[in-house]
Design a protein around this motif. Structure first.
Motif, PDB file in Angstrom:
ATOM      1  N   SER A 115       0.661  -1.296  -0.001  1.00 18.20           N
ATOM      2  CA  SER A 115      -0.161  -0.002  -0.130  1.00 18.20           C
ATOM      3  C   SER A 115       0.961   1.386  -0.009  1.00 18.20           C
ATOM      4  O   SER A 115       2.128   1.171   0.016  1.00 18.20           O
ATOM      5  N   GLU A 116       0.211   2.509  -0.115  1.00 15.05           N
ATOM      6  CA  GLU A 116       0.779   3.769   0.222  1.00 15.05           C
ATOM      7  C   GLU A 116       1.848   3.872   1.462  1.00 15.05           C
ATOM      8  O   GLU A 116       2.820   4.282   1.504  1.00 15.05           O
ATOM      9  N   GLN A 117       1.083   3.359   2.606  1.00 14.72           N
ATOM     10  CA  GLN A 117       1.498   3.189   3.542  1.00 14.72           C
ATOM     11  C   GLN A 117       2.974   2.494   3.587  1.00 14.72           C
ATOM     12  O   GLN A 117       3.761   2.728   4.120  1.00 14.72           O
ATOM     13  N   ASP A 118       2.801   1.035   2.987  1.00 10.38           N
ATOM     14  CA  ASP A 118       4.108   0.456   3.015  1.00 10.38           C
ATOM     15  C   ASP A 118       5.080   1.036   2.451  1.00 10.38           C
ATOM     16  O   ASP A 118       6.421   1.002   2.608  1.00 10.38           O
ATOM     17  N   TYR A 119       4.672   1.597   1.154  1.00 16.26           N
ATOM     18  CA  TYR A 119       5.650   2.257   0.268  1.00 16.26           C
ATOM     19  C   TYR A 119       6.461   3.585   1.209  1.00 16.26           C
ATOM     20  O   TYR A 119       7.941   3.418   1.059  1.00 16.26           O
ATOM     21  N   LEU A 120       5.716   4.020   1.670  1.00 18.71           N
ATOM     22  CA  LEU A 120       6.248   5.466   2.490  1.00 18.71           C
ATOM     23  C   LEU A 120       7.294   4.900   3.712  1.00 18.71           C
ATOM     24  O   LEU A 120       8.349   5.499   3.985  1.00 18.71           O
ATOM     25  N   GLU A 121       6.658   3.872   4.296  1.00 20.82           N
ATOM     26  CA  GLU A 121       7.361   3.206   5.401  1.00 20.82           C
ATOM     27  C   GLU A 121       8.902   2.687   5.021  1.00 20.82           C
ATOM     28  O   GLU A 121       9.978   2.873   5.696  1.00 20.82           O
ATOM     29  N   ILE A 122       8.893   2.107   3.812  1.00 23.17           N
ATOM     30  CA  ILE A 122      10.138   1.816   3.160  1.00 23.17           C
ATOM     31  C   ILE A 122      10.996   2.812   2.786  1.00 23.17           C
ATOM     32  O   ILE A 122      12.136   2.795   3.052  1.00 23.17           O
ATOM     33  N   ARG A 123      10.229   4.177   2.516  1.00 19.77           N
ATOM     34  CA  ARG A 123      11.151   5.231   2.105  1.00 19.77           C
ATOM     35  C   ARG A 123      11.534   6.048   3.554  1.00 19.77           C
ATOM     36  O   ARG A 123      12.263   7.145   3.537  1.00 19.77           O
ATOM     37  N   GLY A 124      11.229   5.552   4.698  1.00 21.53           N
ATOM     38  CA  GLY A 124      11.674   6.078   5.982  1.00 21.53           C
ATOM     39  C   GLY A 124      10.914   6.824   6.763  1.00 21.53           C
ATOM     40  O   GLY A 124      11.166   7.389   7.993  1.00 21.53           O
ATOM     41  N   PHE A 125       9.578   6.807   6.449  1.00 22.12           N
ATOM     42  CA  PHE A 125       8.475   7.667   7.284  1.00 22.12           C
ATOM     43  C   PHE A 125       7.924   6.532   8.273  1.00 22.12           C
ATOM     44  O   PHE A 125       7.686   5.443   8.021  1.00 22.12           O
ATOM     45  N   THR A 126       7.664   7.118   9.631  1.00 22.21           N
ATOM     46  CA  THR A 126       6.933   6.047  10.272  1.00 22.21           C
ATOM     47  C   THR A 126       5.596   6.202  10.206  1.00 22.21           C
ATOM     48  O   THR A 126       4.876   6.959   9.304  1.00 22.21           O
ATOM     49  N   ALA A 127       4.616   4.971  10.728  1.00 27.19           N
ATOM     50  CA  ALA A 127       3.216   4.852  10.534  1.00 27.19           C
ATOM     51  C   ALA A 127       2.477   6.159  10.810  1.00 27.19           C
ATOM     52  O   ALA A 127       1.679   6.546  10.125  1.00 27.19           O
ATOM     53  N   ASP A 128       2.757   6.772  11.839  1.00 27.99           N
ATOM     54  CA  ASP A 128       1.986   7.764  12.334  1.00 27.99           C
ATOM     55  C   ASP A 128       2.094   9.374  11.565  1.00 27.99           C
ATOM     56  O   ASP A 128       1.843  10.177  11.644  1.00 27.99           O
ATOM     57  N   GLN A 129       3.309   9.084  10.533  1.00 25.72           N
ATOM     58  CA  GLN A 129       3.576  10.346   9.768  1.00 25.72           C
ATOM     59  C   GLN A 129       2.944  10.254   8.580  1.00 25.72           C
ATOM     60  O   GLN A 129       2.664  11.274   7.896  1.00 25.72           O
ATOM     61  N   VAL A 130       2.547   9.028   8.009  1.00 20.98           N
ATOM     62  CA  VAL A 130       1.787   8.873   6.759  1.00 20.98           C
ATOM     63  C   VAL A 130       0.587   9.407   6.397  1.00 20.98           C
ATOM     64  O   VAL A 130       0.720  10.396   5.470  1.00 20.98           O
ATOM     65  N   GLN A 131      -0.536   9.490   7.207  1.00 16.80           N
ATOM     66  CA  GLN A 131      -1.499  10.067   6.714  1.00 16.80           C
ATOM     67  C   GLN A 131      -1.467  11.769   6.988  1.00 16.80           C
ATOM     68  O   GLN A 131      -1.909  12.409   6.000  1.00 16.80           O
ATOM     69  N   PRO A 132      -0.844  12.138   7.663  1.00 19.66           N
ATOM     70  CA  PRO A 132      -0.605  13.803   7.799  1.00 19.66           C
ATOM     71  C   PRO A 132       0.070  14.189   6.559  1.00 19.66           C
ATOM     72  O   PRO A 132      -0.159  15.173   5.870  1.00 19.66           O
ATOM     73  N   LEU A 133       1.315  13.313   6.286  1.00 18.28           N
ATOM     74  CA  LEU A 133       1.918  13.755   4.901  1.00 18.28           C
ATOM     75  C   LEU A 133       1.030  13.581   3.551  1.00 18.28           C
ATOM     76  O   LEU A 133       0.932  14.456   3.026  1.00 18.28           O
ATOM     77  N   LEU A 134       0.134  12.454   3.545  1.00 20.08           N
ATOM     78  CA  LEU A 134      -0.530  12.514   2.296  1.00 20.08           C
ATOM     79  C   LEU A 134      -1.526  13.528   2.241  1.00 20.08           C
ATOM     80  O   LEU A 134      -2.163  14.001   1.321  1.00 20.08           O
ATOM     81  N   SER A 135      -2.191  14.010   3.701  1.00 20.92           N
ATOM     82  CA  SER A 135      -3.291  14.981   3.355  1.00 20.92           C
ATOM     83  C   SER A 135      -2.815  16.332   3.024  1.00 20.92           C
ATOM     84  O   SER A 135      -3.114  16.994   2.321  1.00 20.92           O
ATOM     85  N   ARG A 136      -1.482  16.340   3.390  1.00 17.97           N
ATOM     86  CA  ARG A 136      -0.653  17.818   3.013  1.00 17.97           C
ATOM     87  C   ARG A 136      -0.458  17.722   1.377  1.00 17.97           C
ATOM     88  O   ARG A 136      -0.548  18.725   0.656  1.00 17.97           O
ATOM     89  N   ILE A 137       0.122  16.747   0.870  1.00 19.22           N
ATOM     90  CA  ILE A 137       0.188  16.522  -0.218  1.00 19.22           C
ATOM     91  C   ILE A 137      -0.958  16.766  -1.276  1.00 19.22           C
ATOM     92  O   ILE A 137      -0.858  17.255  -2.182  1.00 19.22           O
ATOM     93  N   VAL A 138      -1.817  15.922  -0.979  1.00 25.05           N
ATOM     94  CA  VAL A 138      -3.292  16.218  -1.587  1.00 25.05           C
ATOM     95  C   VAL A 138      -3.876  17.460  -1.539  1.00 25.05           C
ATOM     96  O   VAL A 138      -4.102  17.966  -2.590  1.00 25.05           O
ATOM     97  N   ALA A 139      -3.559  18.208  -0.382  1.00 30.44           N
ATOM     98  CA  ALA A 139      -3.941  19.679  -0.372  1.00 30.44           C
ATOM     99  C   ALA A 139      -3.429  20.388  -1.410  1.00 30.44           C
ATOM    100  O   ALA A 139      -3.885  21.235  -1.954  1.00 30.44           O
ATOM    101  N   ALA A 140      -1.843  20.237  -1.376  1.00 29.54           N
ATOM    102  CA  ALA A 140      -1.034  20.905  -2.246  1.00 29.54           C
ATOM    103  C   ALA A 140      -1.557  20.845  -3.699  1.00 29.54           C
ATOM    104  O   ALA A 140      -1.468  21.721  -4.548  1.00 29.54           O
ATOM    105  N   ALA A 141      -1.822  19.460  -3.982  1.00 33.87           N
ATOM    106  CA  ALA A 141      -2.077  19.072  -5.423  1.00 33.87           C
ATOM    107  C   ALA A 141      -3.390  19.940  -5.767  1.00 33.87           C
ATOM    108  O   ALA A 141      -3.469  20.592  -6.721  1.00 33.87           O
TER     109      ALA A 141
END
Length: 236
Positions: A75-101
């Motif tokens: 999943s996107e969660q899996d991918y971002l954790e591979i990229r070094g993000f922690t589980a609790d960082q993923v949703q805030p990060l995605l929300s920020r990206i979607v809003a910026a887009a």
């Protein structure tokens, strides 16, 4: 409708551009998997509309996850954790990206996005450059990845995207299967290392001025105006 790969479409300016100057050279290092690269693309396009200054753009490959398999099942969660993000960082990060887009008119859909190795996608962009339609291909593959949930790592799927912008599907497929542009992708990445580029998007103006990140349109516009003024001074 397709356009020449080197020259961006002439925008309708909202301020008077510098007249009679040659296009400003802009080299962009970007990855298909990078959301900020797509967001930055829209911001840069806004700057072109505002200034009306002509540019000559070339995109260069930069792989953020070169070790990712073609068929990534996570999943996107899996991918971002591979990229070094922690589980609790993923949703805030995605929300920020979607809003910026959304702020620049893009509709990112991480529920359907499919991660893959981007080497073949970058090869397609380099092939499209040889065919004279690199900018169209960059736009199509980014939209397919971030908004449509298309697979952008397989030969057949990529060839379909080429056909959708009016290029020859079989020629694209042949180039991908042969790996004809793999060396060009590696050369782009070697040049990025030589320049010290460690993140994307990264813009190089006139082979001299480097700018990192998805800057605001006003920042891009200021850079373009300054470079246009310098070009005018040298021609007077």
């Amino acid at each position: 409708m397709t356009t020449d790969q080197n020259t961006a479409p002439t925008p309708t300016p909202t301020s008077t551009p510098s007249a009679g100057i040659d296009p400003i050279r802009v080299d962009v290092w970007s990855d298909i998997a990078c959301p900020w690269c797509y967001i930055g693309k829209r911001k840069f396009e806004k700057a072109l509309t505002v200034t009306g200054i002509p540019v000559e753009i070339e995109y260069h490959a930069y792989e953020l996850a070169p070790d990712l398999p073609e068929e990534f099942e996570g999943s996107e969660q899996d991918y971002l954790e591979i990229r070094g993000f922690t589980a609790d960082q993923v949703q805030p990060l995605l929300s920020r990206i979607v809003a910026a887009a959304k702020a620049v008119g893009l509709d990112f859909n991480y529920d359907i996005l499919r991660h893959t190795n981007m080497l073949k996608g970058h090869q397609l962009i380099r092939w499209a450059k040889a065919e004279g339609h690199q900018l169209d291909m960059v736009e199509r593959i980014l939209a397919a990845h971030f908004e449509e949930g298309r697979h952008v790592g397989r030969d057949e799927d990529l060839a379909e995207l080429a056909a959708e912008i009016g290029l020859d599907r079989e020629k694209a497929l042949s180039a991908l299967r042969e790996g004809r542009y793999a060396d060009d992708v590696r050369a782009d990445e070697a040049k990025a290392r030589q320049l010290g580029i460690q993140s994307v998007p990264f813009y190089v103006f006139e082979n001299t001025y480097g700018v990192a990140g998805a800057q605001d349109p006003a920042a891009f516009a200021d850079i373009l105006r300054q470079l246009a003024e310098k070009k005018q001074e040298t021609t007077q």
